[in-house]
Structures are given as structure tokens and as C-alpha cells.
Scaffold this motif. Structure first.
Motif, PDB file in Angstrom:
ATOM      1  N   SER A 194       8.015  -8.371   7.473  1.00 21.40           N
ATOM      2  CA  SER A 194       7.169  -7.281   6.998  1.00 21.40           C
ATOM      3  C   SER A 194       7.978  -5.991   6.937  1.00 21.40           C
ATOM      4  O   SER A 194       8.747  -5.693   7.849  1.00 21.40           O
ATOM      5  N   LEU A 195       7.775  -5.226   5.864  1.00 22.33           N
ATOM      6  CA  LEU A 195       8.506  -3.978   5.681  1.00 22.33           C
ATOM      7  C   LEU A 195       7.587  -2.937   5.044  1.00 22.33           C
ATOM      8  O   LEU A 195       7.132  -3.123   3.919  1.00 22.33           O
ATOM      9  N   PRO A 196       7.289  -1.829   5.740  1.00 27.08           N
ATOM     10  CA  PRO A 196       6.515  -0.753   5.110  1.00 27.08           C
ATOM     11  C   PRO A 196       7.372  -0.052   4.049  1.00 27.08           C
ATOM     12  O   PRO A 196       8.503   0.333   4.331  1.00 27.08           O
ATOM     13  N   LEU A 197       6.852   0.068   2.843  1.00 28.71           N
ATOM     14  CA  LEU A 197       7.596   0.706   1.752  1.00 28.71           C
ATOM     15  C   LEU A 197       6.710   1.695   1.009  1.00 28.71           C
ATOM     16  O   LEU A 197       5.562   1.377   0.686  1.00 28.71           O
ATOM     17  N   PRO A 198       7.241   2.873   0.694  1.00 25.91           N
ATOM     18  CA  PRO A 198       6.507   3.763  -0.203  1.00 25.91           C
ATOM     19  C   PRO A 198       6.356   3.076  -1.568  1.00 25.91           C
ATOM     20  O   PRO A 198       7.269   2.394  -2.025  1.00 25.91           O
ATOM     21  N   VAL A 199       5.217   3.247  -2.206  1.00 29.15           N
ATOM     22  CA  VAL A 199       4.941   2.590  -3.482  1.00 29.15           C
ATOM     23  C   VAL A 199       6.041   2.877  -4.501  1.00 29.15           C
ATOM     24  O   VAL A 199       6.464   1.989  -5.244  1.00 29.15           O
ATOM     25  N   ALA A 200       6.538   4.110  -4.531  1.00 32.92           N
ATOM     26  CA  ALA A 200       7.584   4.465  -5.495  1.00 32.92           C
ATOM     27  C   ALA A 200       8.838   3.613  -5.310  1.00 32.92           C
ATOM     28  O   ALA A 200       9.562   3.348  -6.271  1.00 32.92           O
ATOM     29  N   GLU A 201       9.111   3.157  -4.096  1.00 28.77           N
ATOM     30  CA  GLU A 201      10.307   2.366  -3.824  1.00 28.77           C
ATOM     31  C   GLU A 201      10.140   0.880  -4.157  1.00 28.77           C
ATOM     32  O   GLU A 201      11.085   0.105  -4.011  1.00 28.77           O
ATOM     33  N   LEU A 202       8.959   0.485  -4.616  1.00 27.25           N
ATOM     34  CA  LEU A 202       8.780  -0.892  -5.078  1.00 27.25           C
ATOM     35  C   LEU A 202       9.543  -1.123  -6.378  1.00 27.25           C
ATOM     36  O   LEU A 202       9.878  -2.245  -6.716  1.00 27.25           O
ATOM     37  N   GLY A 203       9.791  -0.042  -7.107  1.00 27.55           N
ATOM     38  CA  GLY A 203      10.532  -0.151  -8.357  1.00 27.55           C
ATOM     39  C   GLY A 203       9.707  -0.691  -9.511  1.00 27.55           C
ATOM     40  O   GLY A 203      10.255  -1.239 -10.468  1.00 27.55           O
ATOM     41  N   LEU A 204       8.393  -0.533  -9.449  1.00 27.30           N
ATOM     42  CA  LEU A 204       7.518  -1.070 -10.491  1.00 27.30           C
ATOM     43  C   LEU A 204       6.927   0.011 -11.384  1.00 27.30           C
ATOM     44  O   LEU A 204       6.068  -0.276 -12.223  1.00 27.30           O
ATOM     45  N   GLY A 205       7.363   1.260 -11.201  1.00 32.13           N
ATOM     46  CA  GLY A 205       6.933   2.337 -12.081  1.00 32.13           C
ATOM     47  C   GLY A 205       5.645   3.026 -11.706  1.00 32.13           C
ATOM     48  O   GLY A 205       5.117   3.806 -12.491  1.00 32.13           O
ATOM     49  N   TYR A 206       5.116   2.803 -10.513  1.00 34.78           N
ATOM     50  CA  TYR A 206       3.877   3.451 -10.095  1.00 34.78           C
ATOM     51  C   TYR A 206       4.184   4.731  -9.337  1.00 34.78           C
ATOM     52  O   TYR A 206       5.098   4.769  -8.514  1.00 34.78           O
ATOM     53  N   ALA A 207       3.408   5.782  -9.598  1.00 37.04           N
ATOM     54  CA  ALA A 207       3.534   7.047  -8.887  1.00 37.04           C
ATOM     55  C   ALA A 207       2.439   7.112  -7.837  1.00 37.04           C
ATOM     56  O   ALA A 207       1.251   7.091  -8.163  1.00 37.04           O
ATOM     57  N   SER A 208       2.850   7.133  -6.580  1.00 36.76           N
ATOM     58  CA  SER A 208       1.887   7.198  -5.487  1.00 36.76           C
ATOM     59  C   SER A 208       2.598   7.653  -4.231  1.00 36.76           C
ATOM     60  O   SER A 208       3.762   7.342  -4.021  1.00 36.76           O
TER      61      SER A 208
END
Length: 146
Positions: free
Chosen positions: A60-74
Motif C-alpha cells: 500500500s502506498l498513499p499517493l497524491p492524485v496528481a502523481e498517479l500520472g493519469l491527468g487528473y487535477a486534485s
């Protein structure tokens, strides 16, 4: 199989990058039902060796949505779960027996790899206050394959 190993190493290295996540578990940790005992944090090199040497399991790894690399701003942080660890070379299926024989002859390469067997969706609120649902983003269960 080499691509799977590269992906595994990339995910492990990603989980070890300082400052990626937020909070004490930000570098990735195995998913466990109860809290680990003790408060000492292992050195990063030890964590990587332990992850590679441990049996195939869900991490398990907590990640900011922006760091998913899928283009979402959150501004939200989600829990990204992935599979990592070693897999025994024991053949359990007809495919595994044949593959082990071919590897022994030098006609096939690689070995069993730790991979998700089930996935789960992840939802978050984007910067425009809309719910976004990402189907099958996180692993839900892991097993050795190949």
C-alpha cells in the motif's frame, strides 16, 4: 517476464522516493490487518531488500492524485495498492511444468511473477468538486503467475 520485473522494480523505487506521499506510511508498506509492532523505521536499502525477498503480497502506498500520472487535477491523496515480492519457482500447473522445462533448456526466460489477481476501484473528488471513479486502479489480491 523482463517487463514485469522492470515494472516491479519501478513500483518499488517509486515507493521509496522521499516526499512522494504524505505521512508515516508514505514510502509504501505491506498491507496488514494489524499495526506493526515497534516504531523504528528500517533504512531504505533494507526496505527494498525486504520487499524483493518477501513473498508475493499486497503493498500500500498513499499517493497524491496528481502523481498517479493519469491527468487528473486534485489535492486529494488516494491509497494505491500493488503487488510485490518473490515467487517460488515450483511448478503448480501444466503451464508451469512446461515453462520450467523450457527454461531449463534455455528456450524460455524469466520466472514466476507476483501479479494482481483482483482489482478495486478508487474514487476521489477533483478540483472542480466532481467525483471521479477510476476502475481497477488498485490491486485487491495478489498471486504468483507464470
Amino acid at each position: 517476464m523482463a517487463a514485469g520485473r522492470v515494472l516491479l522494480c519501478s513500483l518499488l523505487l517509486l515507493s521509496l522516493q522521499p516526499g512522494l506521499g504524505r505521512g508515516p506510511g508514505a514510502r509504501g508498506a505491506p498491507v496488514v490487518e494489524e499495526e506493526p509492532r515497534g516504531t523504528l523505521r528500517p533504512q531504505l536499502g533494507a526496505r527494498l531488500r525486504r520487499a524483493l525477498a518477501s513473498p508475493c503480497q499486497l503493498w500500500s502506498l498513499p499517493l497524491p492524485v496528481a502523481e498517479l500520472g493519469l491527468g487528473y487535477a486534485s489535492e486529494e491523496t488516494v491509497i494505491f495498492r500493488y503487488c510485490a515480492g518473490s515467487c517460488p519457482r515450483g511448478a503448480r500447473t501444466q503451464h508451469g511444468l512446461t515453462l520450467a522445462r523450457l527454461r531449463g533448456q534455455g528456450r524460455a526466460h524469466g520466472g514466476p511473477c507476483c501479479q494482481p489477481t483482483r482489482y478495486t476501484d478508487v474514487a476521489f473528488l477533483d478540483d472542480r468538486h466532481r467525483w471521479q471513479r477510476l476502475p481497477q486502479l488498485s490491486a485487491a489480491a495478489c498471486s504468483c503467475g507464470g
